[in-house]
Motif scaffolding. Sequence first.
Motif, short mmCIF file in Angstrom:
data_model
loop_
_atom_site.label_atom_id
_atom_site.label_comp_id
_atom_site.label_asym_id
_atom_site.label_seq_id
_atom_site.Cartn_x
_atom_site.Cartn_y
_atom_site.Cartn_z
N PRO A 80 3.16 -12.46 17.90
CA PRO A 80 2.86 -12.37 16.47
C PRO A 80 4.00 -11.71 15.71
O PRO A 80 4.79 -10.95 16.29
CB PRO A 80 1.59 -11.51 16.43
CG PRO A 80 1.01 -11.61 17.79
CD PRO A 80 2.16 -11.77 18.72
N ALA A 81 4.07 -11.97 14.42
CA ALA A 81 5.17 -11.42 13.62
C ALA A 81 5.15 -9.90 13.58
O ALA A 81 6.20 -9.26 13.52
CB ALA A 81 5.08 -11.98 12.20
N LEU A 82 3.96 -9.30 13.64
CA LEU A 82 3.84 -7.85 13.56
C LEU A 82 3.79 -7.18 14.93
O LEU A 82 3.48 -5.99 15.03
CB LEU A 82 2.58 -7.47 12.76
CG LEU A 82 2.60 -7.86 11.28
CD1 LEU A 82 1.27 -7.52 10.62
CD2 LEU A 82 3.74 -7.16 10.56
N ALA A 83 4.12 -7.93 15.98
CA ALA A 83 4.12 -7.34 17.32
C ALA A 83 5.19 -6.26 17.45
O ALA A 83 5.08 -5.38 18.30
CB ALA A 83 4.34 -8.42 18.37
N PHE A 84 6.24 -6.32 16.64
CA PHE A 84 7.26 -5.28 16.69
C PHE A 84 6.69 -3.94 16.23
O PHE A 84 7.13 -2.88 16.69
CB PHE A 84 8.46 -5.66 15.80
CG PHE A 84 8.25 -5.39 14.35
CD1 PHE A 84 8.67 -4.20 13.77
CD2 PHE A 84 7.61 -6.32 13.54
CE1 PHE A 84 8.46 -3.95 12.42
CE2 PHE A 84 7.40 -6.08 12.20
CZ PHE A 84 7.83 -4.88 11.63
N PHE A 85 5.73 -3.98 15.31
CA PHE A 85 5.14 -2.75 14.79
C PHE A 85 4.15 -2.17 15.79
O PHE A 85 4.16 -0.96 16.05
CB PHE A 85 4.45 -3.03 13.45
CG PHE A 85 3.88 -1.80 12.80
CD1 PHE A 85 4.66 -0.99 12.00
CD2 PHE A 85 2.55 -1.44 13.00
CE1 PHE A 85 4.14 0.16 11.41
CE2 PHE A 85 2.02 -0.30 12.41
CZ PHE A 85 2.82 0.50 11.62
N ASP A 86 3.30 -3.02 16.34
CA ASP A 86 2.31 -2.57 17.31
C ASP A 86 2.14 -3.68 18.34
O ASP A 86 1.46 -4.68 18.07
CB ASP A 86 0.98 -2.25 16.64
CG ASP A 86 0.01 -1.55 17.57
OD1 ASP A 86 0.21 -1.63 18.80
OD2 ASP A 86 -0.95 -0.92 17.09
N PRO A 87 2.75 -3.56 19.53
CA PRO A 87 2.62 -4.62 20.54
C PRO A 87 1.24 -4.74 21.13
O PRO A 87 0.93 -5.74 21.79
CB PRO A 87 3.65 -4.21 21.61
CG PRO A 87 3.82 -2.74 21.43
CD PRO A 87 3.62 -2.46 19.97
N GLY A 88 0.39 -3.73 20.93
CA GLY A 88 -0.99 -3.82 21.38
C GLY A 88 -1.10 -4.01 22.88
O GLY A 88 -0.46 -3.31 23.68
N VAL A 89 -1.91 -5.00 23.27
CA VAL A 89 -2.18 -5.23 24.70
C VAL A 89 -1.15 -6.15 25.34
O VAL A 89 -1.24 -6.43 26.53
CB VAL A 89 -3.59 -5.84 24.89
CG1 VAL A 89 -4.66 -4.92 24.32
CG2 VAL A 89 -3.69 -7.22 24.26
N ASP A 90 -0.18 -6.61 24.58
CA ASP A 90 0.76 -7.61 25.09
C ASP A 90 1.50 -7.13 26.32
O ASP A 90 1.76 -7.91 27.24
CB ASP A 90 1.76 -7.99 23.99
CG ASP A 90 2.67 -9.14 24.41
OD1 ASP A 90 2.16 -10.28 24.45
OD2 ASP A 90 3.85 -8.90 24.70
N ALA A 91 1.87 -5.86 26.37
CA ALA A 91 2.64 -5.36 27.51
C ALA A 91 1.80 -5.26 28.78
O ALA A 91 2.37 -5.13 29.87
CB ALA A 91 3.22 -3.98 27.17
N PHE A 92 0.49 -5.35 28.67
CA PHE A 92 -0.38 -5.15 29.82
C PHE A 92 -1.08 -6.43 30.27
O PHE A 92 -1.68 -6.45 31.34
CB PHE A 92 -1.44 -4.08 29.50
CG PHE A 92 -0.85 -2.77 29.10
CD1 PHE A 92 -0.50 -1.82 30.05
CD2 PHE A 92 -0.63 -2.47 27.76
CE1 PHE A 92 0.05 -0.61 29.68
CE2 PHE A 92 -0.07 -1.25 27.38
CZ PHE A 92 0.27 -0.33 28.34
N THR A 93 -1.03 -7.48 29.47
CA THR A 93 -1.80 -8.68 29.77
C THR A 93 -0.97 -9.82 30.32
O THR A 93 -1.52 -10.79 30.82
CB THR A 93 -2.51 -9.18 28.50
OG1 THR A 93 -1.54 -9.35 27.45
CG2 THR A 93 -3.56 -8.18 28.03
N GLY A 94 0.34 -9.75 30.23
CA GLY A 94 1.16 -10.87 30.68
C GLY A 94 1.47 -11.81 29.55
O GLY A 94 0.82 -11.82 28.50
N LEU A 118 8.22 2.93 22.43
CA LEU A 118 8.82 3.46 21.21
C LEU A 118 8.71 2.41 20.12
O LEU A 118 9.60 1.58 19.92
CB LEU A 118 10.28 3.85 21.46
CG LEU A 118 10.98 4.52 20.27
CD1 LEU A 118 10.27 5.79 19.87
CD2 LEU A 118 12.45 4.78 20.58
N THR A 119 7.61 2.45 19.41
CA THR A 119 7.34 1.53 18.32
C THR A 119 6.91 2.34 17.11
O THR A 119 6.51 3.50 17.24
CB THR A 119 6.22 0.54 18.69
OG1 THR A 119 5.01 1.28 18.93
CG2 THR A 119 6.57 -0.26 19.93
#
Length: 455
Positions: free
Chosen positions: A70-84, A114-115
């Motif tokens: 998503p475009a705002l993933a730079f601000f808050d990557p959320g669960v992306d780093a843990f889900t694959g 670091l976000t």
Amino acid sequence: MLRNRVALAAGLLTFALLVTAAWVSHEQRETLASTRAHYQALVDDQFDAQPDRHPHRMVHYGHFVFRPLPALAFFDPGVDAFTGNMLFVEGHRQNSTVFAEARQSSLLLRFGQLTPAFVLQTLVPLLLLFLGFASVARERERGNLRLMLAQGVAPASLLLGKWLALAGAAAMVALPAVLVLALGVAVGTASSLAVTTLVLVYGLYLAVWVGLAVLVSTWAGSSRNALLLLVGLWIASVMMLPRTAPVLAQAGNPLPTRIEMDIAVHRDALAVGDSHNPDDPYYADFKRKVLERHGVARIEDLPVNYAGLVSAEGERLTSEIYDRHAAHGFAIERAQSAQVAGFAWLSPVIAVRQASMALAGTDLVAYQGFLVEAERYRYRLIQELNRMHAEEVEYENDRNHRISHENWKTLPEFHPEPSSGGDPTRAVRAFAVLAMWSVLLAGLLAWRGRRLGVL
């Protein structure tokens, strides 16, 4: 605060850290998005470049799909780093996403990337506590509080002034994050509604910490006690509770492992029928219906390849079973998330994290949406190959028949558009929790202000 060199240095350092976090995370997001797009194009080309094959070979050859950022993933990557971020799609099964960054990185990633979201959620509140712990307590220690009240300064005006000064410092520190979000709206990559709501949520969140710092400073007997109490509250609210809540949610709503799910799916599939067993009751009935529909007595007389029809029917049945188990797993994950969200009444950081991920489009709901979309693509792709098997492969020469590689270029591709922002309605509950915290702290400050007047 400007005369306090330590406070000024800490504020400037946090400001610089937020600028760095915004720049680094934005560059990382662009790199990841470019890398995923590159490999998606690469595997698309490799799939299309396959030679003449039997369609069922292509069913097992499979394909790779990548989750768009998503475009705002730079601000808050959320669960992306843990889900694959990559999924292998093939016939007869639903696979799990792979290459989660948390599984390939050090344990530091689990503390926080670091976000801008991490800095605002974790470090800025700590800065505000150090800036505001002595706002009223030190006035009392120096005897200035009695003097100001004796001179007619209204207690409410005094506390409001302290709150506004600290809120102004919070706004200055958070300014880089607001500017980078506004830039995303200006260039058209981010949703203006999602960004506006995101700014309001974080503004409310920081206001809660400002109110907490001023309130404890009015309550504590000394500035040292105020600092110790505030740091203890920060540790409990930001460090301990957000890590304890998921453990309790997992214990209360255990999620089956991948192996357990595969065993359950295999058991349910055998209960329906076995396409490799010619005497299986379900497929014997399926064969009878196919022959009746085409008005023939033997499968050799069918105008289509019966093996392709069986493959399509088997894919339909197994997909329904997988979808049912996946929906059950999704429900458990949502129940876990809801239980964690319930702890937001005790910790505002949980509320802001839930809202931040939802508005950035990186929460659990967005991830499950990607899995559903990928499964729809997988089913469409495999069934199209099964259609080629049924219509373009001769039954008498099924095992050795090949069809033209040009057919692979006509198959659908997986290219979903990256989200410009999440649905603001998913942040309503978290927003309500933060509003409750604000109202509660405002009421306590008003009550404490009346108490200051009798000192």
